[in-house]
Design a protein around this motif. Structure first.
Motif, PDB file in Angstrom:
ATOM      1  N   PHE A 536      46.664  26.683  33.476  1.00 25.12           N
ATOM      2  CA  PHE A 536      45.440  27.162  34.942  1.00 25.12           C
ATOM      3  C   PHE A 536      44.998  28.961  34.603  1.00 25.12           C
ATOM      4  CE2 PHE A 536      47.972  24.200  37.385  1.00 25.12           C
ATOM      5  CZ  PHE A 536      47.105  23.009  36.304  1.00 25.12           C
ATOM      6  N   SER A 537      43.856  28.759  34.136  1.00 21.95           N
ATOM      7  CA  SER A 537      42.808  30.285  34.282  1.00 21.95           C
ATOM      8  C   SER A 537      41.692  30.477  35.053  1.00 21.95           C
ATOM      9  CB  SER A 537      42.700  30.175  33.056  1.00 21.95           C
ATOM     10  OG  SER A 537      41.789  29.400  32.610  1.00 21.95           O
ATOM     11  N   GLY A 538      41.727  31.629  35.778  1.00 26.66           N
ATOM     12  CA  GLY A 538      40.192  32.039  36.231  1.00 26.66           C
ATOM     13  C   GLY A 538      40.159  32.224  37.400  1.00 26.66           C
ATOM     14  N   THR A 539      39.035  32.103  38.651  1.00 23.71           N
ATOM     15  CA  THR A 539      38.869  32.568  39.960  1.00 23.71           C
ATOM     16  C   THR A 539      38.442  31.772  40.373  1.00 23.71           C
ATOM     17  OG1 THR A 539      36.800  34.053  39.597  1.00 23.71           O
ATOM     18  CG2 THR A 539      39.014  35.095  39.504  1.00 23.71           C
ATOM     19  N   PRO A 540      39.306  31.209  41.401  1.00 26.73           N
ATOM     20  CA  PRO A 540      38.227  30.218  42.513  1.00 26.73           C
ATOM     21  C   PRO A 540      37.512  30.984  42.981  1.00 26.73           C
ATOM     22  CG  PRO A 540      39.734  31.688  43.627  1.00 26.73           C
ATOM     23  CD  PRO A 540      40.329  32.044  42.780  1.00 26.73           C
ATOM     24  N   LYS A 596      44.024  37.958  41.553  1.00 26.31           N
ATOM     25  CA  LYS A 596      43.772  38.904  41.737  1.00 26.31           C
ATOM     26  C   LYS A 596      42.702  39.315  42.269  1.00 26.31           C
ATOM     27  CE  LYS A 596      47.291  39.346  37.044  1.00 26.31           C
ATOM     28  NZ  LYS A 596      47.872  37.999  37.381  1.00 26.31           N
ATOM     29  N   ASP A 597      41.806  39.755  41.445  1.00 27.88           N
ATOM     30  CA  ASP A 597      40.298  40.092  42.010  1.00 27.88           C
ATOM     31  C   ASP A 597      39.272  38.902  42.486  1.00 27.88           C
ATOM     32  OD1 ASP A 597      41.094  42.461  41.325  1.00 27.88           O
ATOM     33  OD2 ASP A 597      39.792  42.618  39.848  1.00 27.88           O
ATOM     34  N   TYR A 598      38.780  39.044  43.622  1.00 32.04           N
ATOM     35  CA  TYR A 598      38.835  38.209  44.260  1.00 32.04           C
ATOM     36  C   TYR A 598      37.200  38.383  45.715  1.00 32.04           C
ATOM     37  CZ  TYR A 598      42.422  37.529  47.210  1.00 32.04           C
ATOM     38  OH  TYR A 598      43.627  37.660  48.358  1.00 32.04           O
ATOM     39  N   GLN A 599      37.009  37.472  45.977  1.00 29.47           N
ATOM     40  CA  GLN A 599      35.544  38.173  47.502  1.00 29.47           C
ATOM     41  C   GLN A 599      36.096  36.989  48.332  1.00 29.47           C
ATOM     42  OE1 GLN A 599      32.137  38.754  46.521  1.00 29.47           O
ATOM     43  NE2 GLN A 599      31.898  40.310  46.396  1.00 29.47           N
ATOM     44  N   VAL A 600      36.682  37.210  49.370  1.00 28.18           N
ATOM     45  CA  VAL A 600      37.119  36.212  50.492  1.00 28.18           C
ATOM     46  C   VAL A 600      36.553  36.456  51.707  1.00 28.18           C
ATOM     47  CG1 VAL A 600      38.657  37.295  51.125  1.00 28.18           C
ATOM     48  CG2 VAL A 600      38.625  35.084  52.192  1.00 28.18           C
ATOM     49  N   ASP A 687      49.598  53.636  46.614  1.00 32.96           N
ATOM     50  CA  ASP A 687      50.447  53.950  47.189  1.00 32.96           C
ATOM     51  C   ASP A 687      51.383  52.620  47.120  1.00 32.96           C
ATOM     52  OD1 ASP A 687      52.716  54.949  48.154  1.00 32.96           O
ATOM     53  OD2 ASP A 687      52.689  54.733  50.137  1.00 32.96           O
ATOM     54  N   PHE A 688      51.524  52.144  45.663  1.00 31.85           N
ATOM     55  CA  PHE A 688      52.411  50.907  45.384  1.00 31.85           C
ATOM     56  C   PHE A 688      51.315  49.870  45.773  1.00 31.85           C
ATOM     57  CE2 PHE A 688      56.284  47.929  46.238  1.00 31.85           C
ATOM     58  CZ  PHE A 688      56.581  47.535  44.655  1.00 31.85           C
ATOM     59  N   PRO A 689      50.113  49.972  45.516  1.00 30.92           N
ATOM     60  CA  PRO A 689      49.359  48.423  46.117  1.00 30.92           C
ATOM     61  C   PRO A 689      49.657  47.153  45.594  1.00 30.92           C
ATOM     62  CG  PRO A 689      48.488  49.388  43.761  1.00 30.92           C
ATOM     63  CD  PRO A 689      50.129  50.467  44.755  1.00 30.92           C
ATOM     64  N   TYR A 690      49.356  46.496  46.727  1.00 29.85           N
ATOM     65  CA  TYR A 690      49.204  44.871  46.258  1.00 29.85           C
ATOM     66  C   TYR A 690      48.067  44.515  45.464  1.00 29.85           C
ATOM     67  CZ  TYR A 690      52.342  45.146  50.342  1.00 29.85           C
ATOM     68  OH  TYR A 690      53.213  45.391  51.027  1.00 29.85           O
ATOM     69  N   LEU A 691      48.537  43.824  44.300  1.00 33.63           N
ATOM     70  CA  LEU A 691      47.233  43.662  43.400  1.00 33.63           C
ATOM     71  C   LEU A 691      47.217  42.372  42.784  1.00 33.63           C
ATOM     72  CD1 LEU A 691      48.566  46.299  40.481  1.00 33.63           C
ATOM     73  CD2 LEU A 691      46.979  46.087  42.706  1.00 33.63           C
ATOM     74  N   GLY A 714      35.273  34.730  43.063  1.00 32.41           N
ATOM     75  CA  GLY A 714      35.686  36.185  42.303  1.00 32.41           C
ATOM     76  C   GLY A 714      35.010  37.318  41.856  1.00 32.41           C
ATOM     77  N   CYS A 715      35.161  37.914  41.892  1.00 30.53           N
ATOM     78  CA  CYS A 715      33.904  39.707  41.772  1.00 30.53           C
ATOM     79  C   CYS A 715      34.425  39.671  40.428  1.00 30.53           C
ATOM     80  CB  CYS A 715      34.411  40.313  42.681  1.00 30.53           C
ATOM     81  SG  CYS A 715      36.730  40.946  42.934  1.00 30.53           S
TER      82      CYS A 715
END
Length: 715
Positions: A536-540, A596-600, A687-691, A714-715
């Motif tokens: 599965f790929s892509g953003t929700p 990973k990268d998204y808008q909520v 500083d050690f970000p959550y990605l 997604g964004c």
């Protein structure tokens, strides 16, 4: 650091598979005595129970989640005991699931968990000095340790070092020595062929005068003098190292004695070794799981009988961590994750044909492990004039592959033209799917609207024509969504893709491929197809409609909100909204662990209290970001790293009983927050970000908050 051989990847899978087989074999007679098993079953040489789907188990939860400390902690491969302790806190719900929660001073893990939560650092959290010898020396020191041996192939020094740190989080004394011993046995099993030498070498890693070493030497000496009858040896073990000689609910020494007995009397045979271990009784799933891991590595996949042990498991594994999308984890996923960490520890790169799997599609169905099936299931939907049970087989095959060397071969017989055959991966589970409520599993889907299903298919030249299309099923309506249908080109691989449309209130529970057989009506034929590279790929892109969420009742004392996992607090549905209330703190999560990268966007209404949060990039109970409405006059962006801290804040007057729409964009290490379209906060975490991580909701101190909707894209 030890050098990695390519053969170790397969042996890691064999060891993890052996662990799961052992757990399943022992689970239905856990706590039984030797006499009970002998009298009821006699020679118990197969699974005594045909589980529907085997629910989560503490023996697999601990090993597969504690090892994530290697990736999560700032110390990486140089991890400390406290790093493992924080992994325990991060992936475990508060006093629910994952472990046996028998009470402080009764359950070793429960005791250590509360010690850690209240600021007692590891290794003191599990020590004899703090908890007393009886609690510290229970069985958990060795039952959660297997992955520390698997991640250090043929490197017993490092396996012992990691195992000592990991076991000391919850245990002390012989509890730690047992963890070291078992992890070293697993590490040595990658190369050592002689079982007696393996045991003797593992003994050199623990104190010579400890009770664990005394037991190993005594059982080994008995075997040397009486090598023919394991049952006689068990009577020796019971008389000299039985439960009556040690305190607590489940002491490590009697159960470790059974492990040594089975390894010695098992004649270097996987099946004989695990069945002897199981027939000894006591903590059967724990002991047989450890033995299965050792023997799985030692004998490899060729030593594990397919029909006897593997077919029933079908590579399936359920877990009960607080991260619901990680609780749907097949056995190859776990093995690949361990292998990835093993290469990182060794400071090496994996072979080229494994890089794509380990680094890009670690949870894909790639079928590269011989015999692996990735928990793929088959069902049919016959044409209207037929009503029959589909007869089929699925086998891992090296006849053809889209990528790599292997694929999954599906063969269905007596199929009529027009019949549909579905090969699929379950992407969500409910209580109805399971045999029992063992260790209280709960789930978030692993696939969401907006994402793309990818799968490759091929039909061989020796069968008739058929059509194929990728599909997903929406569980609440039963609606099936399909890609464009293609006529299968015989002998050629075809890549199918389905981008799931944006949806509101949906929950996807199946994804795979649908074949439609062509030919003359009413003439039975055979369908043969190969599947490969399902991922599965892509953003929700979807909206949670709480009026469509349900209460999932596992037992009278175990209820969950559909697709959410709960850390702590009261979570319930009321008037089409999700409500969260607490006396100290409450949190609940949903979504994909790997987003990973998204808008909520959250619509929430604070009802009681002064701290109301929405979470994103959630990686567990100790690792997330949050936007919080604080003290009626502040909005803040916070980071949870074993405790929330404010990264940036702004004056913002908010009121109890009023709804707010907060939007968050997480792009790389940069985060932006809006309220009803007005940009309020920005922050770049260097500083050690959550990605990556899922989403959630939380309330701190005394409070209650109502959440009307959640939208993700997604964004």
């Amino acid at each position: 650091m030890g050098a990695m051989k390519q053969s170790y990847i397969e042996k890691i899978y064999a060891g993890w598979l052996g662990k799961i087989i052992g757990i399943r074999l022992g689970a239905s007679v856990e706590g039984w005595t030797y006499e009970n098993i002998r009298d009821i079953y006699g020679e118990l040489i197969n699974y005594p129970v045909d589980f529907q789907d085997f629910a989560a188990d503490d023996d697999s939860n601990g090993p597969i989640f504690f090892i994530r400390a290697l990736e999560d902690s700032r110390n990486g491969v140089n991890l400390t005991a406290q790093d493992v302790g924080e992994a325990l806190l991060n992936y475990t719900s508060f006093e629910k699931g994952f472990f046996w929660w028998g009470g402080y001073g009764v359950s070793t893990e429960h005791t250590a968990y509360l010690n850690l939560r209240n600021g007692i650092k590891a290794p003191q959290s599990g020590s004899v000095e703090h908890n007393g010898a009886v609690i510290a020396e229970q069985i958990g020191g060795q039952i959660f340790i297997d992955t520390w041996g698997l991640v250090c192939p043929a490197n017993p020094d490092l396996a012992a070092k990691y195992a000592e740190k990991a076991a000391s989080v919850t245990h002390g004394g012989n509890g730690v020595y047992g963890g070291i011993f078992v992890a070293v046995c697993i590490s040595l099993a990658f190369e050592e062929e002689n079982m007696k030498k393996l045991i003797r070498r593992a003994l050199t890693y623990i104190p010579k005068d400890c009770e664990y070493a005394r037991m190993v030497n005594a059982v080994t000496d008995y075997y040397e003098n009486h090598p023919d009858n394991w049952r006689d040896c068990f009577h020796f073990v019971k008389d000299n190292f039985g439960y009556d000689r040690y305190g607590g609910n489940c002491h490590i020494i009697p159960n470790a004695a059974v492990i040594i007995l089975s390894l010695l009397y098992g004649s270097d045979d996987f099946s004989k070794t695990i069945t002897i271990c199981n027939m000894c009784g006591w903590d059967t799933d724990c002991n047989t799981g450890n033995v299965g891991a050792i023997m799985g590595v030692k004998k490899g996949l060729s030593g594990i009988d397919d029909l006897r042990w593997r077919k029933q498991v079908n590579d399936f594994l359920a877990c009960s961590s607080v991260v619901g999308s990680l609780n749907i984890m097949d056995i190859p996923f776990g093995a690949a994750y361990i292998a990835k960490q093993a290469y990182a520890i060794a400071g090496e790169q994996p072979p080229e044909d494994w890089k794509e799997i380990l680094y890009k599609h670690i949870d894909s169905c790639h079928f590269e492990f011989p015999g692996s099936t990735h928990a793929i299931r088959i069902r049919n939907k016959p044409n209207e004039k037929q009503n029959k049970q589909l007869e089929y087989t699925i086998v891992n095959s090296d006849e053809a592959a889209h990528v790599g060397l292997r694929s999954l071969k599906l063969s269905a017989s007596s199929v009529i033209a027009g019949d549909k055959v579905y090969a699929y991966k379950k992407t969500y589970y409910t209580p109805a799917d399971f045999h029992d409520n063992r260790y209280q599993p709960c789930f978030s889907p692993v696939l969401y609207p907006g994402q793309t299903v990818n799968i490759s298919v091929m039909v061989p030249s020796y069968v008739g024509e058929c059509l194929a299309k990728a599909y997903v099923r929406e569980s609440r309506t039963g609606q099936e969504i399909y890609s464009d249908q293609v006529l299968c080109n015989k002998g050629s691989w075809q890549e199918l893709k389905l981008q799931i449309p944006s949806m509101s209130g949906a929950l996807i529970d199946e994804a795979g491929v649908c074949f439609t057989v062509m030919g003359e009506q009413q003439t039975p034929t055979n369908l043969v197809a190969f599947l490969d590279d399902l991922f599965f790929s892509g953003t929700p892109e979807y909206q949670i409609d709480f009026s469509k969420e349900t209460i999932e009742r596992w037992k009278s004392d175990h209820e969950e909100i559909s697709q959410f996992t709960r850390l702590k607090g009261n979570v319930y549905l009321e008037e089409g909204s999700l409500n969260l209330s607490c006396a100290d703190y409450a949190e609940a999560y949903t979504g994909g662990y790997d987003w990973k990268d998204y808008q909520v966007e959250y619509t929430l209404k604070p009802l009681i209290g002064t701290q109301h949060y929405v979470n994103f990039r959630v990686q567990g109970a100790l690792r997330s970001y949050a936007v919080g409405l604080l003290d009626h006059n502040t909005i803040a962006l916070l980071k949870n790293e074993n405790g929330y801290k404010i990264l940036v804040k702004k004056d913002f007057a908010w009121q109890v009983g009023k709804a707010y729409t907060l939007s968050i964009e997480a792009r790389g290490n940069k985060m932006t927050v809006w309220n009803s379209g007005e940009r309020l906060l920005e922050y770049t975490d260097c500083d050690f970000p959550y990605l990556n991580g899922c989403i959630g909701v939380s309330v701190r101190e005394t409070g209650r908050c109502s959440y009307q909707s959640i939208k993700v894209k997604g964004c």
